[in-house]
Design an enzyme around this catalytic site. Structure first.
Site, PDB file in Angstrom:
ATOM      1  N   GLY A  66       0.842  -1.192   0.000  1.00 34.28           N
ATOM      2  CA  GLY A  66       0.000   0.000   0.000  1.00 34.28           C
ATOM      3  C   GLY A  66       0.870   1.231   0.000  1.00 34.28           C
ATOM      4  O   GLY A  66       2.043   1.186  -0.404  1.00 34.28           O
ATOM      5  N   GLY A  67       0.305   2.328   0.493  1.00 36.98           N
ATOM      6  CA  GLY A  67       1.056   3.570   0.533  1.00 36.98           C
ATOM      7  C   GLY A  67       2.272   3.497   1.426  1.00 36.98           C
ATOM      8  O   GLY A  67       3.239   4.236   1.246  1.00 36.98           O
ATOM      9  N   PHE A  68       2.255   2.579   2.396  1.00 36.97           N
ATOM     10  CA  PHE A  68       3.354   2.440   3.339  1.00 36.97           C
ATOM     11  C   PHE A  68       4.550   1.723   2.727  1.00 36.97           C
ATOM     12  O   PHE A  68       5.670   1.816   3.211  1.00 36.97           O
ATOM     13  CB  PHE A  68       2.895   1.641   4.562  1.00 36.97           C
ATOM     14  CG  PHE A  68       2.390   0.263   4.226  1.00 36.97           C
ATOM     15  CD1 PHE A  68       3.261  -0.799   4.085  1.00 36.97           C
ATOM     16  CD2 PHE A  68       1.041   0.044   4.027  1.00 36.97           C
ATOM     17  CE1 PHE A  68       2.808  -2.059   3.759  1.00 36.97           C
ATOM     18  CE2 PHE A  68       0.571  -1.219   3.711  1.00 36.97           C
ATOM     19  CZ  PHE A  68       1.455  -2.276   3.575  1.00 36.97           C
ATOM     20  N   GLY A  69       4.341   0.941   1.695  1.00 30.68           N
ATOM     21  CA  GLY A  69       5.401   0.115   1.144  1.00 30.68           C
ATOM     22  C   GLY A  69       4.899  -1.292   0.922  1.00 30.68           C
ATOM     23  O   GLY A  69       3.731  -1.498   0.591  1.00 30.68           O
ATOM     24  N   SER A  70       5.764  -2.280   1.147  1.00 33.71           N
ATOM     25  CA  SER A  70       5.406  -3.679   0.908  1.00 33.71           C
ATOM     26  C   SER A  70       5.891  -4.553   2.056  1.00 33.71           C
ATOM     27  O   SER A  70       6.910  -4.268   2.670  1.00 33.71           O
ATOM     28  CB  SER A  70       6.023  -4.177  -0.403  1.00 33.71           C
ATOM     29  OG  SER A  70       5.642  -3.346  -1.487  1.00 33.71           O
ATOM     30  N   VAL A  71       5.143  -5.635   2.322  1.00 35.72           N
ATOM     31  CA  VAL A  71       5.530  -6.601   3.346  1.00 35.72           C
ATOM     32  C   VAL A  71       5.602  -7.976   2.695  1.00 35.72           C
ATOM     33  O   VAL A  71       4.668  -8.397   2.016  1.00 35.72           O
ATOM     34  CB  VAL A  71       4.526  -6.626   4.518  1.00 35.72           C
ATOM     35  CG1 VAL A  71       4.976  -7.637   5.575  1.00 35.72           C
ATOM     36  CG2 VAL A  71       4.394  -5.248   5.145  1.00 35.72           C
ATOM     37  N   LYS A  86       9.464  -5.862   5.902  1.00 38.38           N
ATOM     38  CA  LYS A  86       8.714  -4.693   5.428  1.00 38.38           C
ATOM     39  C   LYS A  86       9.685  -3.706   4.787  1.00 38.38           C
ATOM     40  O   LYS A  86      10.698  -3.352   5.385  1.00 38.38           O
ATOM     41  CB  LYS A  86       7.972  -4.031   6.594  1.00 38.38           C
ATOM     42  CG  LYS A  86       7.132  -2.822   6.178  1.00 38.38           C
ATOM     43  CD  LYS A  86       6.319  -2.296   7.365  1.00 38.38           C
ATOM     44  CE  LYS A  86       5.416  -1.138   6.962  1.00 38.38           C
ATOM     45  NZ  LYS A  86       4.572  -0.665   8.084  1.00 38.38           N
ATOM     46  N   ASP A 147      -4.471 -12.595   9.226  1.00 34.63           N
ATOM     47  CA  ASP A 147      -4.962 -11.365   9.838  1.00 34.63           C
ATOM     48  C   ASP A 147      -6.446 -11.513  10.164  1.00 34.63           C
ATOM     49  O   ASP A 147      -7.152 -12.345   9.590  1.00 34.63           O
ATOM     50  CB  ASP A 147      -4.679 -10.130   8.965  1.00 34.63           C
ATOM     51  CG  ASP A 147      -5.464 -10.112   7.660  1.00 34.63           C
ATOM     52  OD1 ASP A 147      -6.704 -10.227   7.705  1.00 34.63           O
ATOM     53  OD2 ASP A 147      -4.845  -9.995   6.595  1.00 34.63           O
ATOM     54  N   ASP A 186      -4.372   3.140  14.154  1.00 30.87           N
ATOM     55  CA  ASP A 186      -4.923   2.458  12.989  1.00 30.87           C
ATOM     56  C   ASP A 186      -5.418   1.067  13.374  1.00 30.87           C
ATOM     57  O   ASP A 186      -5.097   0.066  12.719  1.00 30.87           O
ATOM     58  CB  ASP A 186      -3.881   2.362  11.870  1.00 30.87           C
ATOM     59  CG  ASP A 186      -4.506   2.103  10.508  1.00 30.87           C
ATOM     60  OD1 ASP A 186      -5.736   2.301  10.365  1.00 30.87           O
ATOM     61  OD2 ASP A 186      -3.770   1.713   9.573  1.00 30.87           O
TER      62      ASP A 186
END
Length: 316
Positions: A66-71, A86, A147, A186
């Site tokens: 997502g906007g945060f990056g990748s995991v 991450k 999750d 969040d």
């Protein structure tokens, strides 16, 4: 006459059957994909840090982005332990902090360092690397995990007994973070990881987190559909009441299988929350109190842990 197929020349392998050719093509594609994944971890080139990553970890499947990056899922080669890697582009890191040893680090890492050590309800930080173009965060990953969003979706909704135990674990994780001076900001099913072997819930992704403060926040970070009404109406919120609002949405999703305020449905000050009659009165009371429109009417995390509905808590 039918056309004859040419015979293979001596010294050359015979043509593979179609299935074998497909398997070979897939194997080549897989090797190329893995190389590109590692290249994506650090696009700046094959430096020593990236080489060290490849020597220590075997990269697996993409877990999320997502906007945060990748995991990515990965395996630590030294002991075959499952981990999550991450990758966050440096240009997306907006806030930095300081670790106890004086090292400057992205705020996400500083917050995770404060809350993860020795507490099972928060994902453990194993190590991190600062590369020229990326920040790499390596965390624990239960071997069998899912999750909470997918866990709920697979069952449509959770029975109260299972929801109660998971909700209790989330409350304890939030209380722990608060005691460490950290506000997650969040809370949602996608940011709660379940160890399917033990039933342990773990809070993950502190990318929207910040330091806990007594004064109001005037900047929102997190998922908009979980933001409290005071933020949408007035542009401010306090940490604890906003957290409890998110917890109310979370519990509703657990026991009802859906968000209480679906997309396109605006929250009004005179809204009437409709809950399934199959839910116990105690469970309904927890949800309604958490989703009180006035932040001063919402209970504290300690109040929730002492609520009668929580007193019947037991392992699922």
């Amino acid at each position: 006459m039918p056309r004859a197929h040419p015979r293979p020349r001596a010294g050359l392998p015979r043509p593979c059957p179609r299935a074998s050719r497909r398997g070979l093509a897939f194997a080549r594609l897989w090797q190329c994909w893995r190389w590109r994944c590692w290249a994506g971890i650090s696009a700046w080139g094959w430096g020593k840090a990236q080489q060290a990553l490849q020597e220590q970890y075997r990269l697996g499947s993409l877990l999320g982005h997502g906007g945060f990056g990748s995991v990515w899922a990965a395996t630590r080669l030294s002991d075959r332990a499952a981990v999550a890697i991450k990758r966050v582009p440096r240009n997306r890191v907006r806030h930095w902090g300081e670790l106890p040893n004086g090292t400057s680090a992205p705020l996400e890492i500083v917050l995770l360092h404060k809350v993860s050590t020795g507490f099972p309800g928060v994902v453990q930080l194993l190590e991190w690397l600062e590369l020229p173009k990326d920040i790499i965060i390596i965390m624990e990953r239960p071997e069998r995990s899912q999750d909470l969003q997918h866990f709920i979706r697979a069952r449509r909704f959770l029975c109260e007994e299972v929801a109660r135990e998971l909700f209790r674990q989330v409350l304890e994780a939030v209380r722990h973070c608060t005691s460490c001076g950290v506000l997650h900001r969040d809370l949602k099913p996608g940011n709660i990881l379940l160890d399917l072997a033990t039933g342990q819930a773990k809070l993950i992704d502190f990318g929207c987190g910040t330091y806990l403060q007594d004064t109001a926040y005037t900047h929102f970070a997190g998922t908009p559909s979980y933001s409290p009404p005071e933020w949408n109406q007035f542009g401010w919120y306090y940490g604890q009441p906003a957290t409890v609002w998110s917890l109310g949405i979370l519990l509703h999703q657990m026991v009802c299988g859906e968000h209480p305020f679906r997309r396109g449905h605006k929250i009004s000050w005179d809204h009437q929350l409709s809950l399934p009659p199959r839910l116990s009165q105690e469970c309904q009371d927890v949800i309604r109190r958490c989703l009180s429109m006035l932040d001063v009417d919402r209970p504290s995390v300690e109040d929730l842990l002492c609520h009668p509905w929580m007193q019947d808590s037991h392992l699922p």
